[in-house]
Design an enzyme around this catalytic site. Structure first.
Site, PDB file in Angstrom:
ATOM      1  N   HIS A 102       0.826  -1.206   0.000  1.00  0.00           N
ATOM      2  CA  HIS A 102       0.000   0.000   0.000  1.00  0.00           C
ATOM      3  C   HIS A 102       0.862   1.259   0.000  1.00  0.00           C
ATOM      4  O   HIS A 102       0.523   2.260  -0.641  1.00  0.00           O
ATOM      5  CB  HIS A 102      -0.927   0.005   1.222  1.00  0.00           C
ATOM      6  CG  HIS A 102      -2.137  -0.860   1.037  1.00  0.00           C
ATOM      7  ND1 HIS A 102      -3.008  -1.152   2.053  1.00  0.00           N
ATOM      8  CD2 HIS A 102      -2.621  -1.489  -0.062  1.00  0.00           C
ATOM      9  CE1 HIS A 102      -3.976  -1.921   1.583  1.00  0.00           C
ATOM     10  NE2 HIS A 102      -3.765  -2.144   0.319  1.00  0.00           N
ATOM     11  N   GLU A 153      -2.420 -16.133 -19.073  1.00  0.00           N
ATOM     12  CA  GLU A 153      -1.281 -16.088 -18.160  1.00  0.00           C
ATOM     13  C   GLU A 153      -0.660 -17.460 -17.934  1.00  0.00           C
ATOM     14  O   GLU A 153       0.321 -17.600 -17.207  1.00  0.00           O
ATOM     15  CB  GLU A 153      -1.711 -15.485 -16.814  1.00  0.00           C
ATOM     16  CG  GLU A 153      -2.968 -16.090 -16.243  1.00  0.00           C
ATOM     17  CD  GLU A 153      -3.578 -15.244 -15.140  1.00  0.00           C
ATOM     18  OE1 GLU A 153      -2.858 -14.446 -14.518  1.00  0.00           O
ATOM     19  OE2 GLU A 153      -4.793 -15.382 -14.895  1.00  0.00           O
ATOM     20  N   ASP A 201       2.465 -13.282 -14.669  1.00  0.00           N
ATOM     21  CA  ASP A 201       2.333 -14.719 -14.461  1.00  0.00           C
ATOM     22  C   ASP A 201       2.760 -15.510 -15.690  1.00  0.00           C
ATOM     23  O   ASP A 201       3.318 -16.604 -15.561  1.00  0.00           O
ATOM     24  CB  ASP A 201       0.894 -15.078 -14.080  1.00  0.00           C
ATOM     25  CG  ASP A 201       0.656 -14.991 -12.584  1.00  0.00           C
ATOM     26  OD1 ASP A 201       1.640 -15.048 -11.820  1.00  0.00           O
ATOM     27  OD2 ASP A 201      -0.508 -14.855 -12.172  1.00  0.00           O
ATOM     28  N   CYS A 206      -2.025  -6.360 -19.666  1.00  0.00           N
ATOM     29  CA  CYS A 206      -2.289  -5.647 -18.412  1.00  0.00           C
ATOM     30  C   CYS A 206      -1.212  -5.914 -17.361  1.00  0.00           C
ATOM     31  O   CYS A 206      -1.330  -5.466 -16.232  1.00  0.00           O
ATOM     32  CB  CYS A 206      -3.660  -6.037 -17.848  1.00  0.00           C
ATOM     33  SG  CYS A 206      -3.813  -7.779 -17.413  1.00  0.00           S
TER      34      CYS A 206
END
Length: 596
Positions: free
Chosen positions: A196, A441, A465, A512
């Site tokens: 975060h 992926e 991935d 993405c």
């Protein structure tokens, strides 16, 4: 004073120059002692009072957020408030006090360490780094218990920020308190690209370097520091020559950034007239505002995992349909008619705080993403209904992660139809023609693409991935992370195969993963035929600038040379020629005719 450098993880680009301000973690000062039996309830009450004080502190910070604060800050403070209310953090330490006679600080640290160990077992890097949120909430409680408040440095009064915070870790709420002062950047021992604090640093556009391990020990208070946010390097007490070089680079970057800001409303079109779609990746509904502000024409990846965080793996404890619907609707409405691609839950059975589930031996290859969703049909149907309901308020695309088999696609489409019928029976509105796509992926998916093209409406390549699985390495394992190579011939083949087959079939293909937001791969992907990129909003203008300075007629033949190369040296040489095809990119506004 001797000069030295520290190497960590780059999470927010830019250069910061200033003096070190050290924040010592309260956990280092915790005393461990046993209390008498007649003191137990008083000690429990002391812990309760501290938790109550932190609740009030977070509420005050949340209510006093400045209007120009990034949306992520408020959302993360809300997450910390939820963690603070979780019985695993609020009730279990009280039980430790009652049964083991630990003092409140010791009991709290004991439970935080236990929860942290559970998070360390999680395969998904985004979820694993949520451990930091629990530790940060615990740190706030400890500061109240020990009476050690956060010490803010005095403002220098200079026009330029001059303080660099160095800490073992720092929470988003703490970052907010530094925001109004002369705060130039931060350095932490802990953290990763998905923490975060890293996300907030990117939102605030503050240079940062995390994962430094021993920075808070090696750096002394008031040391002169340079943060090279592009490289993840911190230079301590630099020489006058190095300092002058970095000041010049800092000035040059500021000028370039001002030029980039002019591109916000400029369409992303190559020099030969090919329009490129630039989308945003978001973590929370409130991120939509930043995506819209950055000029994204839609959301290419909305991760839904945040809604499921901190919940045990029992159906009744999953977020309700209405909870999810409200969040998805918030994101859709904020995009004002621009499409939002929502990815269904991408976690595995290795969730934290789930005592009834055994951790998989290899979570990356286990019951995760769509496999997990299909094994929990009621939970999956609840999420599908929530997403479908939100589609009545704006365009939504439904993205399914980790598909590999035809029967998985068919079973998923069957459940989507079941969710639609349930909403029809309720007479609730939704988009009957909602597009459904797959994350590519898994190498098997890339190599069996006709199965996907036949059944689905769009494809989104998750490069993180895909590379990890193709090369059989854990990219967050420091022992093998150096093997993570986007330019491996096998990776290039898989990427090119998916993009070219998708285009031939007339099915939209986007990327993405991290490659989409890194300008060093922009020309490579353009030359492969990619027309849709999705990235963090902070990366969008840099990628747009690269697109505006690219000519597909030059890129495509050179990318074919990259693809024909096999040896690493030959690939590197071909990539260097690819980057040299045009002059060094400058932020320019161009108006070109759309290619017909």
């Amino acid at each position: 004073m001797a000069s030295f450098s520290l190497h960590g993880i780059a999470v927010s680009k830019g250069i910061a120059i200033g003096r070190a301000h050290l924040m010592a973690p309260a956990a280092l000062d915790v005393k461990h002692y046993l209390i008498a039996g007649d003191q137990v309830e008083a000690e429990v009450q002391r812990l309760r009072d501290a938790i109550k004080a932190v609740h009030q502190e977070l509420h005050t910070i949340r209510s006093e957020l400045p209007k120009d604060a990034p949306a992520e800050l408020g959302a993360f403070i809300d997450v910390h408030s939820l963690i603070l209310s979780d019985p695993m953090l609020s009730d279990v330490p009280q039980n430790i006090i009652r049964h083991r006679y630990y003092n409140a600080e010791w009991a709290l640290v004991t439970q935080i360490d236990e929860l942290s160990a559970q998070f360390d077992e999680i395969e998904d890097p985004y979820l694993r780094e949520r451990k930091a949120d629990i530790q940060q909430v615990g740190e706030r409680i400890l500061k109240v218990l020990t009476g050690s408040a956060i010490q803010l440095p005095p403002s220098s009064g200079d026009a330029a920020p001059s303080i660099i915070v160095v800490a073992h870790d720092i929470s988003p709420a703490d970052m907010l308190q530094f925001r109004d002062g002369s705060f130039a950047g931060f350095v932490t021992d802990l953290g990763g690209p998905n923490s975060h604090t890293a996300i907030v640093a990117r939102s605030l556009d503050i240079p940062a370097a995390v994962g430094m391990h021993n920075a808070s020990v090696l750096v002394k208070h008031d040391d002169v520091l340079i943060i090279d946010g592009d490289a993840g390097v911190v230079i301590v007490n630099p020489s006058p020559l190095v300092l002058a070089q970095y000041r010049a680079r800092q000035e040059r970057m500021l000028r370039e950034r001002k030029k980039l800001m002019r591109l916000k409303k400029t369409p992303a079109v190559t020099q030969d007239g090919e329009p490129i779609t630039l989308l945003a990746n978001i973590e929370l509904p409130a991120d939509s505002a930043a995506a819209f502000e950055a000029g994204a024409v839609g959301v290419g990846l909305f991760r839904s995992e945040f809604l499921f965080m901190g919940r045990a793996g029992h159906l009744e404890k999953f977020p309700t349909e209405d909870e999810q619907f409200a969040s998805y609707k918030q994101a859709v409405v904020a995009m004002k008619g621009r499409p939002v691609t929502i990815r269904t839950l991408d976690v595995g059975a290795d969730k934290p705080l789930d005592e009834d589930e055994q951790t998989a031996l290899n979570p990356a290859l286990g019951l995760r993403a769509i496999r997990y969703c299909l094994s929990e049909p009621q939970m999956f149907l609840t999420q599908l209904r929530a997403i479908l309901r939100a589609s009545a308020f704006g365009p939504i695309k439904l993205l399914i992660p980790m598909l590999a088999h035809a029967f998985e696609i068919d079973q998923t489409l069957g459940m989507i139809e079941q969710a639609k019928q349930q909403l029809r029976d309720r007479k609730q509105k939704f988009d009957e023609e909602i597009p459904v796509g797959a994350m590519i992926e898994i190498p098997a998916a890339a190599l069996a693409l006709p199965l996907f093209i036949k059944r689905l409406d769009f494809l989104s390549i998750g490069t993180n991935d895909l590379i990890q699985y193709a090369l059989a390495i854990d990219r967050v394992d420091h022992e093998v992370a150096h093997l993570y190579d986007p330019l491996h011939p096998a990776v290039l083949f898989l990427l090119s195969t998916v993009i070219s087959q998708g285009r031939r079939a007339g099915i939209p293909v986007s990327v993405c993963g991290e490659m989409a937001g890194d300008v060093k791969w922009t020309r490579l992907l353009l030359g492969m035929g990619l027309l849709e990129f999705s990235m963090h909003p902070a990366q969008l203008l840099s990628v747009k600038n690269e697109i505006l300075n690219s000519d597909l007629r030059l890129l495509e033949p050179q990318v074919k040379k990259v693809m024909r190369a096999a040896e690493p040296a030959a690939i590197a040489a071909a990539m260097a020629q690819l980057q040299a095809l045009t002059a060094e990119p400058e932020a320019v506004e161009v108006k070109v005719a759309r290619r017909r």
